[in-house]
Design an enzyme around this catalytic site. Sequence first.
Site, PDB file in Angstrom:
ATOM      1  N   SER A   1      48.678  27.757  59.812  1.00 22.05           N
ATOM      2  CA  SER A   1      47.999  29.033  59.586  1.00 22.05           C
ATOM      3  C   SER A   1      47.778  29.239  58.090  1.00 22.05           C
ATOM      4  O   SER A   1      48.714  29.091  57.296  1.00 22.05           O
ATOM      5  CB  SER A   1      48.835  30.190  60.142  1.00 22.05           C
TER       6      SER A   1
ATOM      7  N   THR B   1      43.287  28.959  61.554  1.00 23.20           N
ATOM      8  CA  THR B   1      44.020  27.737  61.865  1.00 23.20           C
ATOM      9  C   THR B   1      43.316  26.516  61.298  1.00 23.20           C
ATOM     10  O   THR B   1      42.112  26.325  61.521  1.00 23.20           O
ATOM     11  CB  THR B   1      44.165  27.581  63.391  1.00 23.20           C
TER      12      THR B   1
ATOM     13  N   CYS C   1      43.944  35.383  59.264  1.00 20.06           N
ATOM     14  CA  CYS C   1      44.764  34.207  59.501  1.00 20.06           C
ATOM     15  C   CYS C   1      43.948  33.224  60.331  1.00 20.06           C
ATOM     16  O   CYS C   1      43.582  33.505  61.473  1.00 20.06           O
ATOM     17  CB  CYS C   1      46.030  34.610  60.252  1.00 20.06           C
TER      18      CYS C   1
ATOM     19  N   HIS D   1      45.943  39.804  60.500  1.00 20.94           N
ATOM     20  CA  HIS D   1      45.110  40.416  61.553  1.00 20.94           C
ATOM     21  C   HIS D   1      44.360  41.588  60.938  1.00 20.94           C
ATOM     22  O   HIS D   1      44.920  42.655  60.701  1.00 20.94           O
ATOM     23  CB  HIS D   1      45.979  40.879  62.727  1.00 20.94           C
TER      24      HIS D   1
ATOM     25  N   THR E   1      49.144  48.191  46.114  1.00 23.55           N
ATOM     26  CA  THR E   1      49.741  49.515  46.304  1.00 23.55           C
ATOM     27  C   THR E   1      48.654  50.569  46.222  1.00 23.55           C
ATOM     28  O   THR E   1      47.819  50.545  45.307  1.00 23.55           O
ATOM     29  CB  THR E   1      50.805  49.787  45.229  1.00 23.55           C
TER      30      THR E   1
ATOM     31  N   PHE F   1      52.529  36.451  56.303  1.00 28.92           N
ATOM     32  CA  PHE F   1      52.174  36.250  54.903  1.00 28.92           C
ATOM     33  C   PHE F   1      52.720  37.407  54.066  1.00 28.92           C
ATOM     34  O   PHE F   1      53.318  38.344  54.589  1.00 28.92           O
ATOM     35  CB  PHE F   1      50.647  36.173  54.769  1.00 28.92           C
TER      36      PHE F   1
ATOM     37  N   ALA G   1      36.097  32.489  65.583  1.00 33.77           N
ATOM     38  CA  ALA G   1      35.523  32.884  66.873  1.00 33.77           C
ATOM     39  C   ALA G   1      34.992  34.311  66.818  1.00 33.77           C
ATOM     40  O   ALA G   1      34.998  34.967  65.761  1.00 33.77           O
ATOM     41  CB  ALA G   1      36.568  32.724  67.972  1.00 33.77           C
TER      42      ALA G   1
END
Length: 207
Positions: A40, A49, A47, A105, A155, A2, A67
């Site tokens: 995704s 699914t 991220c 992540h 930033t 992404f 999960a």
Amino acid sequence: MFTGLVSDVGAVLSVSGEGDLRRITIQASYDPASIALGASIACSGPCLTAVSVEPAEGGCVFAVDAAAETLARTTVGSWVAGTRINLERSLKIGDELGGHLVTGHVDGLAEIVERETVTADAWGASERFTLRAPAAVKKFIAEKGSVCLDGTSLTVNSVQDDLFSVLLIPHTLQVTTWGERRAGDRLNLEVDLIARYAARLAEAGAD
């Protein structure tokens, strides 16, 4: 992969399940025909699914499963019906890379320490947010470097120990969930991918 450029703000419709697995349904303005099962989607950073997609008025409703690891490391475990979340579809070859490389992540949770208005004009107000980074990842945050907070590429303006600041322009405050954020809120933090690997290489070279 992404960029941290939010393309929609969705709303959680329902959360089902307990313990280490929850199914979350989200309403969005995306064309349902454009979302394949297994696609995704970055949901306020993580991220996730798409496990189902259905047409709905104004767009679609899609479901994701969260999960144990996601529930433990992110804000997903606190989502309830009505929670608004920043959404971004995954990159396609040829898409413009307008933010920075984001994996979805999450490294940990940053806490907003202060929100202050910096400038205000006919277009709205810019706001500076000061946040506290988790101890384990503060070394990856550098002045003028990039961070992803709740799925938004930003930033870094300043860094002092575990505190860092980011500046939000009126447009970003209006088209993301940042306008709702206040001191005490916790946000999903992903540090810059390049910074993470550079630090790891430096550590390996010192061995």
